[in-house]
Write a protein that holds these residues in place. Structure first.
Motif, PDB file in Angstrom:
ATOM      1  N   VAL A  42       0.871  -0.939   0.175  1.00 26.25           N
ATOM      2  CA  VAL A  42      -0.284   0.059  -0.419  1.00 26.25           C
ATOM      3  C   VAL A  42       0.434   1.129   0.404  1.00 26.25           C
ATOM      4  CG1 VAL A  42      -1.954   1.285   1.460  1.00 26.25           C
ATOM      5  CG2 VAL A  42      -1.552  -0.989   1.135  1.00 26.25           C
ATOM      6  N   TYR A  43       1.911   1.062   1.297  1.00 25.28           N
ATOM      7  CA  TYR A  43       2.607   2.203   1.277  1.00 25.28           C
ATOM      8  C   TYR A  43       3.279   2.607  -0.171  1.00 25.28           C
ATOM      9  CZ  TYR A  43       1.895   2.202   5.724  1.00 25.28           C
ATOM     10  OH  TYR A  43       1.436   2.107   6.996  1.00 25.28           O
ATOM     11  N   ALA A  44       3.713   1.391  -1.550  1.00 27.29           N
ATOM     12  CA  ALA A  44       4.128   1.738  -2.585  1.00 27.29           C
ATOM     13  C   ALA A  44       3.973   2.083  -3.260  1.00 27.29           C
ATOM     14  CB  ALA A  44       5.104   0.126  -3.219  1.00 27.29           C
ATOM     15  N   ASP A  45       2.220   2.427  -3.164  1.00 24.72           N
ATOM     16  CA  ASP A  45       1.421   2.765  -4.373  1.00 24.72           C
ATOM     17  C   ASP A  45       1.299   3.801  -3.663  1.00 24.72           C
ATOM     18  OD1 ASP A  45       1.405   0.367  -5.802  1.00 24.72           O
ATOM     19  OD2 ASP A  45      -0.754  -0.778  -5.183  1.00 24.72           O
ATOM     20  N   ASP A  46       0.807   4.183  -2.898  1.00 25.04           N
ATOM     21  CA  ASP A  46       0.333   5.180  -1.688  1.00 25.04           C
ATOM     22  C   ASP A  46       1.685   6.674  -2.346  1.00 25.04           C
ATOM     23  OD1 ASP A  46      -2.108   7.037  -0.993  1.00 25.04           O
ATOM     24  OD2 ASP A  46      -1.421   6.034   1.364  1.00 25.04           O
ATOM     25  N   PHE A  47       2.428   6.426  -1.527  1.00 27.26           N
ATOM     26  CA  PHE A  47       3.492   7.280  -1.915  1.00 27.26           C
ATOM     27  C   PHE A  47       4.519   7.175  -2.830  1.00 27.26           C
ATOM     28  CE2 PHE A  47       2.619   6.936   2.720  1.00 27.26           C
ATOM     29  CZ  PHE A  47       2.614   7.914   2.888  1.00 27.26           C
ATOM     30  N   GLY A  48       4.028   6.188  -4.200  1.00 25.25           N
ATOM     31  CA  GLY A  48       5.171   5.852  -5.101  1.00 25.25           C
ATOM     32  C   GLY A  48       6.311   5.710  -4.609  1.00 25.25           C
ATOM     33  N   VAL A  49       6.947   4.541  -3.627  1.00 17.75           N
ATOM     34  CA  VAL A  49       8.420   4.162  -3.553  1.00 17.75           C
ATOM     35  C   VAL A  49       8.210   2.506  -3.891  1.00 17.75           C
ATOM     36  CG1 VAL A  49       8.407   5.516  -1.538  1.00 17.75           C
ATOM     37  CG2 VAL A  49       7.294   3.773  -1.377  1.00 17.75           C
ATOM     38  N   PRO A  51       9.286  -1.798  -3.588  1.00 16.05           N
ATOM     39  CA  PRO A  51       9.024  -2.225  -2.448  1.00 16.05           C
ATOM     40  C   PRO A  51      10.289  -2.119  -1.591  1.00 16.05           C
ATOM     41  CG  PRO A  51       8.640  -3.344  -4.286  1.00 16.05           C
ATOM     42  CD  PRO A  51       9.408  -1.971  -4.192  1.00 16.05           C
ATOM     43  N   ALA A  52      11.853  -2.457  -1.481  1.00 19.22           N
ATOM     44  CA  ALA A  52      12.397  -2.116  -1.186  1.00 19.22           C
ATOM     45  C   ALA A  52      12.286  -0.666   0.653  1.00 19.22           C
ATOM     46  CB  ALA A  52      13.970  -2.079  -1.110  1.00 19.22           C
ATOM     47  N   GLU A  53      11.648  -0.016  -0.649  1.00 24.92           N
ATOM     48  CA  GLU A  53      12.788   1.726   0.136  1.00 24.92           C
ATOM     49  C   GLU A  53      11.167   1.545   0.867  1.00 24.92           C
ATOM     50  OE1 GLU A  53      11.930   6.563  -0.426  1.00 24.92           O
ATOM     51  OE2 GLU A  53      12.286   5.607  -2.296  1.00 24.92           O
ATOM     52  N   SER A  54       9.990   0.841   0.129  1.00 28.87           N
ATOM     53  CA  SER A  54       8.848   0.591   1.528  1.00 28.87           C
ATOM     54  C   SER A  54       8.671   0.259   2.615  1.00 28.87           C
ATOM     55  CB  SER A  54       7.329   0.326   0.629  1.00 28.87           C
ATOM     56  OG  SER A  54       7.389  -1.453   0.670  1.00 28.87           O
ATOM     57  N   SER A  55      10.274  -0.893   3.061  1.00 20.85           N
ATOM     58  CA  SER A  55      10.371  -1.684   3.630  1.00 20.85           C
ATOM     59  C   SER A  55      10.745  -1.040   4.970  1.00 20.85           C
ATOM     60  CB  SER A  55      10.445  -3.141   3.540  1.00 20.85           C
ATOM     61  OG  SER A  55      12.175  -2.374   3.568  1.00 20.85           O
ATOM     62  N   LEU A  56      11.023   0.379   4.061  1.00 17.13           N
ATOM     63  CA  LEU A  56      12.260   1.165   5.424  1.00 17.13           C
ATOM     64  C   LEU A  56      10.833   1.300   7.302  1.00 17.13           C
ATOM     65  CD1 LEU A  56      13.787   3.548   3.494  1.00 17.13           C
ATOM     66  CD2 LEU A  56      14.660   1.700   4.877  1.00 17.13           C
ATOM     67  N   ALA A  57       9.550   1.081   6.290  1.00 20.18           N
ATOM     68  CA  ALA A  57       8.689   1.943   7.521  1.00 20.18           C
ATOM     69  C   ALA A  57       8.750   0.673   8.522  1.00 20.18           C
ATOM     70  CB  ALA A  57       7.280   1.488   6.714  1.00 20.18           C
ATOM     71  N   LEU A  58       8.850  -0.459   7.665  1.00 14.82           N
ATOM     72  CA  LEU A  58       9.744  -1.700   9.474  1.00 14.82           C
ATOM     73  C   LEU A  58      10.389  -1.198   9.770  1.00 14.82           C
ATOM     74  CD1 LEU A  58       9.120  -3.898  10.815  1.00 14.82           C
ATOM     75  CD2 LEU A  58       9.090  -5.426   9.275  1.00 14.82           C
ATOM     76  N   SER A  59      11.914  -1.150   8.692  1.00 15.05           N
ATOM     77  CA  SER A  59      13.253  -1.371   8.809  1.00 15.05           C
ATOM     78  C   SER A  59      13.875  -0.548  10.141  1.00 15.05           C
ATOM     79  CB  SER A  59      14.209  -1.337   7.789  1.00 15.05           C
ATOM     80  OG  SER A  59      13.528  -2.734   6.865  1.00 15.05           O
ATOM     81  N   LEU A  60      13.665   0.645   8.927  1.00 14.67           N
ATOM     82  CA  LEU A  60      14.053   2.255  10.168  1.00 14.67           C
ATOM     83  C   LEU A  60      13.719   1.964  11.567  1.00 14.67           C
ATOM     84  CD1 LEU A  60      15.424   4.558   9.853  1.00 14.67           C
ATOM     85  CD2 LEU A  60      13.244   5.896   9.527  1.00 14.67           C
ATOM     86  N   PRO A  61      12.173   1.786  12.602  1.00 18.24           N
ATOM     87  CA  PRO A  61      11.517   1.962  13.584  1.00 18.24           C
ATOM     88  C   PRO A  61      12.997   0.663  14.070  1.00 18.24           C
ATOM     89  CG  PRO A  61      10.603   1.584  12.580  1.00 18.24           C
ATOM     90  CD  PRO A  61      11.214   1.701  11.226  1.00 18.24           C
ATOM     91  N   CYS A  62      12.693  -0.305  13.416  1.00 19.09           N
ATOM     92  CA  CYS A  62      14.256  -2.020  14.407  1.00 19.09           C
ATOM     93  C   CYS A  62      14.893  -1.501  13.738  1.00 19.09           C
ATOM     94  CB  CYS A  62      13.895  -2.693  13.222  1.00 19.09           C
ATOM     95  SG  CYS A  62      12.250  -4.072  13.539  1.00 19.09           S
ATOM     96  N   GLY A  63      15.536  -0.453  12.909  1.00 16.50           N
ATOM     97  CA  GLY A  63      17.047  -0.776  13.264  1.00 16.50           C
ATOM     98  C   GLY A  63      17.512   0.671  14.742  1.00 16.50           C
ATOM     99  N   VAL A  64      16.114   1.415  14.646  1.00 17.91           N
ATOM    100  CA  VAL A  64      16.976   2.275  15.627  1.00 17.91           C
ATOM    101  C   VAL A  64      17.423   2.101  17.161  1.00 17.91           C
ATOM    102  CG1 VAL A  64      15.614   4.789  16.102  1.00 17.91           C
ATOM    103  CG2 VAL A  64      15.473   4.808  14.310  1.00 17.91           C
TER     104      VAL A  64
END
Length: 402
Positions: A42-49, A51-64
């Motif tokens: 949904v993020y990939a379509d909604d924000f035009g990013v 699949p790998a960039e859309s995964s930042l919605a999960l990967s970024l908080p996990c990394g922090v």
């Protein structure tokens, strides 16, 4: 008894209150972290990013979260276990509600990163709490219940957000998860017994690197730390990109149907609790490699073009992963005879770094080789994890717990 203070034993009212509190905490933390996972397409379509960039919605908080664990854990040695966990739960719930209302992609990612920072106050501190307060014969079951709460939170977060996104908006789905997490924080506040064996001490920050370093001199702990990185990284890859595969032919499932698949997390709840209990009886070294083998078999099953075999493969992978994680995380609590919070935080730091780094890296394999590439990548990770587990099975017996 230990140090003149009665430990919490299974079957007692204190154990039931602790189980309820930590199940609520695990539910909250994993729901706010992983509610975005089925929404990546949904993020990939909604924000035009991508699949790998859309995964930042999960990967970024996990990394922090992974990096913050190394700081928050020593803070809990000063401020206490329950206050740090309580602040973590309330802050992460509120940030999730706010993130659901932010319009832009980068603003959303910034709030997701802050959510990871807030959530860092729960995982390692909860493991340290159990290591201090639980009777040795009850710690396997209690750790299994904590991991089980994680599994239920992960399942409900994904399922609820996915269904609401399909019938309304993803923002409403994420906001709903934030409200549920807030309710779980209040339940934790009410239920968790105060620490009885914890003794606060002044933190000398110059000594912190030494307290972490001692765990890497142990012959077993570094291997357990590596298991966290490999197991979680591979598991998150499966769940990050399976939605993209199932949205496309020959499956062409709806967002609701993909969200419903996350009900298989219930098997993770059962697996973590039962495997923790079996490991307490038979020994962790005898159970860990078997759980990883089960997960590896499930990963291979997802290569099928038959939908039911793919779903079964996800079930088997989930059972194996949560069983292995339950065994490895409880092993940390028994192996580290001092500075348990730091040992737990190192384990979980690598656990969430695996989720962040390997979870995003899987997007490259998906982009270049599709689902076969993801399975090959995860298969290598779990093959390495199996080799580590076999190495741990030959480890000398653990020193007796204090």
């Amino acid at each position: 008894m230990s140090d003149g203070v009665e430990l919490i034993r299974s079957g007692t009212p204190a154990f039931r209150r602790t189980a309820l509190a930590l199940a609520a905490a695990g539910f909250s933390t994993f729901a706010v972290l992983y509610c975005v996972q089925p929404l990546l397409p949904v993020y990939a379509d909604d924000f035009g990013v991508s699949p790998a960039e859309s995964s930042l919605a999960l990967s970024l908080p996990c990394g922090v979260l992974a990096v913050a664990l190394l700081v928050v854990s020593p803070i809990s040695e000063v401020l206490g276990r329950k206050p740090v966990m309580l602040a973590s739960l309330f802050a992460s719930a509120i940030l999730t509600i706010v993130a659901a209302m932010v319009p832009g992609w980068h603003g959303f990612l910034a709030l997701r990163a802050l959510t990871g920072l807030a959530a860092s106050g729960l995982p390692a501190v909860a493991m340290a709490y159990l290591g201090e307060e639980m009777d040795a014969r009850s710690i396997g079951l209690s750790m299994g219940l904590l991991v089980g709460g994680n599994a239920v939170g992960g399942m409900c977060g994904r399922l609820i957000a996915g269904i609401i996104a399909d019938h309304a908006t993803w923002r409403l789905g994420v906001g709903t998860i934030g409200v549920l997490a807030l309710a779980a924080a209040f339940a934790f506040w009410w239920a968790l017994p105060p620490s009885r064996r914890f003794v606060a001490h002044r933190m000398r920050w110059r000594e912190v690197p030494g307290t972490f370093g001692q765990h890497f001199r142990d012959p077993g702990l570094p291997w357990l730390f590596s298991e966290a990185f490999l197991l979680m990284g591979g598991f998150v890859c499966v769940y990050n990109y399976i939605g993209f595969r199932l949205l496309d032919p020959p499956f062409s499932l709806s967002q609701t149907a993909i969200g419903a698949i996350f009900v298989v997390y219930l098997f993770g709840t059962l697996s973590s609790t039962l495997t923790g209990e079996v490991a307490s009886r038979l020994g962790r070294r005898k159970v860990l490699w078997l759980a990883i083998t089960v997960a590896l078999a499930g990963i291979l099953m997802t290569l099928s073009e038959n939908l039911w075999l793919v779903v079964l493969g996800i079930v088997v992978t989930t059972i194996g992963f949560f069983g292995a994680h339950s065994v490895a995380s409880s092993w940390i609590g028994r192996r580290a005879l001092r500075d348990r919070a730091q040992a737990s935080s190192v384990y979980l730091c690598l656990y969430y770094l695996g989720s962040s780094v390997l979870g995003t890296a899987g997007g490259w394999f998906f982009a270049h080789s599709g689902w076969t590439g993801v399975v090959a990548f995860v298969g290598v990770l779990y093959g390495l994890a199996l080799a580590v587990a076999l190495r741990l099975s030959r480890l000398a017996p653990l020193a007796p717990a204090p």
